[in-house]
Design a protein around this motif. Structure first.
Motif, PDB file in Angstrom:
ATOM      1  N   ALA A   1      11.883  71.130-110.241  1.00  0.00           N
ATOM      2  CA  ALA A   1      11.260  69.968-109.615  1.00  0.00           C
ATOM      3  C   ALA A   1      10.020  70.394-108.845  1.00  0.00           C
ATOM      4  N   PHE A   2       8.985  69.546-108.872  1.00  0.00           N
ATOM      5  CA  PHE A   2       7.742  69.837-108.156  1.00  0.00           C
ATOM      6  C   PHE A   2       6.950  68.556-107.957  1.00  0.00           C
ATOM      7  N   THR A   3       5.958  68.643-107.080  1.00  0.00           N
ATOM      8  CA  THR A   3       4.999  67.567-106.867  1.00  0.00           C
ATOM      9  C   THR A   3       3.645  68.095-107.315  1.00  0.00           C
ATOM     10  N   ALA A   4       2.901  67.292-108.078  1.00  0.00           N
ATOM     11  CA  ALA A   4       1.670  67.764-108.711  1.00  0.00           C
ATOM     12  C   ALA A   4       0.524  68.016-107.743  1.00  0.00           C
ATOM     13  N   GLY A   5       0.393  67.216-106.707  1.00  0.00           N
ATOM     14  CA  GLY A   5      -0.778  67.341-105.837  1.00  0.00           C
ATOM     15  C   GLY A   5      -2.038  67.170-106.668  1.00  0.00           C
ATOM     16  N   SER A   6      -3.039  68.027-106.438  1.00  0.00           N
ATOM     17  CA  SER A   6      -4.265  67.937-107.234  1.00  0.00           C
ATOM     18  C   SER A   6      -4.238  68.899-108.426  1.00  0.00           C
TER      19      SER A   6
END
Length: 149
Positions: free
Chosen positions: A31-36
């Motif tokens: 799991a991760f958050t993309a950000g930029s």
């Protein structure tokens, strides 16, 4: 009067055992958050690293290298072929996709089956995450080819 003499030609060869490749564990980037954007690499040993502004979410057991078992002729030497860059993508079933590149394995390139005729291969890769990559569950598949030498 012509005489025919009996003759025989004997050819000797060794037929290798059939080789099988079984996928035991799927390659997972967790799991991760993309950000930029940036990238996530899962090494053949299972370690997970990121670049850019990707934020890794630490949920137990979510990231893993792929694991395969080869079964075949004991002590046989084999080669491993992994996907080339730009040929494999994870998709969300819609318009979202992310490329997989830099596949690597352990053992790398060649290996030897054990005396019992088996060997475990671990495969990792790098996932390219786009700027503001859409949320969701992404999946895909890739081919690993193992040949006797």
């Amino acid at each position: 009067m012509k005489r025919r003499l009996p003759w025989a030609l004997l050819l000797a060869c060794t037929v290798a055992s059939a080789q099988t490749l079984t996928n035991n564990v799927a390659l997972s980037f967790g799991a991760f958050t993309a950000g930029s954007g940036g990238s996530i690499t899962v090494a053949p040993g299972g370690g997970r690293m990121k670049t850019g502004s990707v934020i890794l979410v630490n949920q137990a057991g979510t990231a893993s290298a792929a694991q395969f078992t080869i079964s075949g002729t004991p002590n046989a030497v084999f080669t491993i072929s992994l996907p080339i860059d730009g040929s494999t993508f994870l998709t969300d079933g819609g318009s979202g996709s992310m490329a997989l590149n830099s596949f690597s394995s352990s053992p790398s390139v060649t290996g030897v089956l054990s005396g019992g005729g088996t060997q475990t291969i671990n495969v990792g890769a790098t996932l390219s995450v786009g700027n503001l990559q859409g949320t969701g569950s992404y999946s895909g598949s890739f081919n690993v080819t193992v040949n006797y030498q």
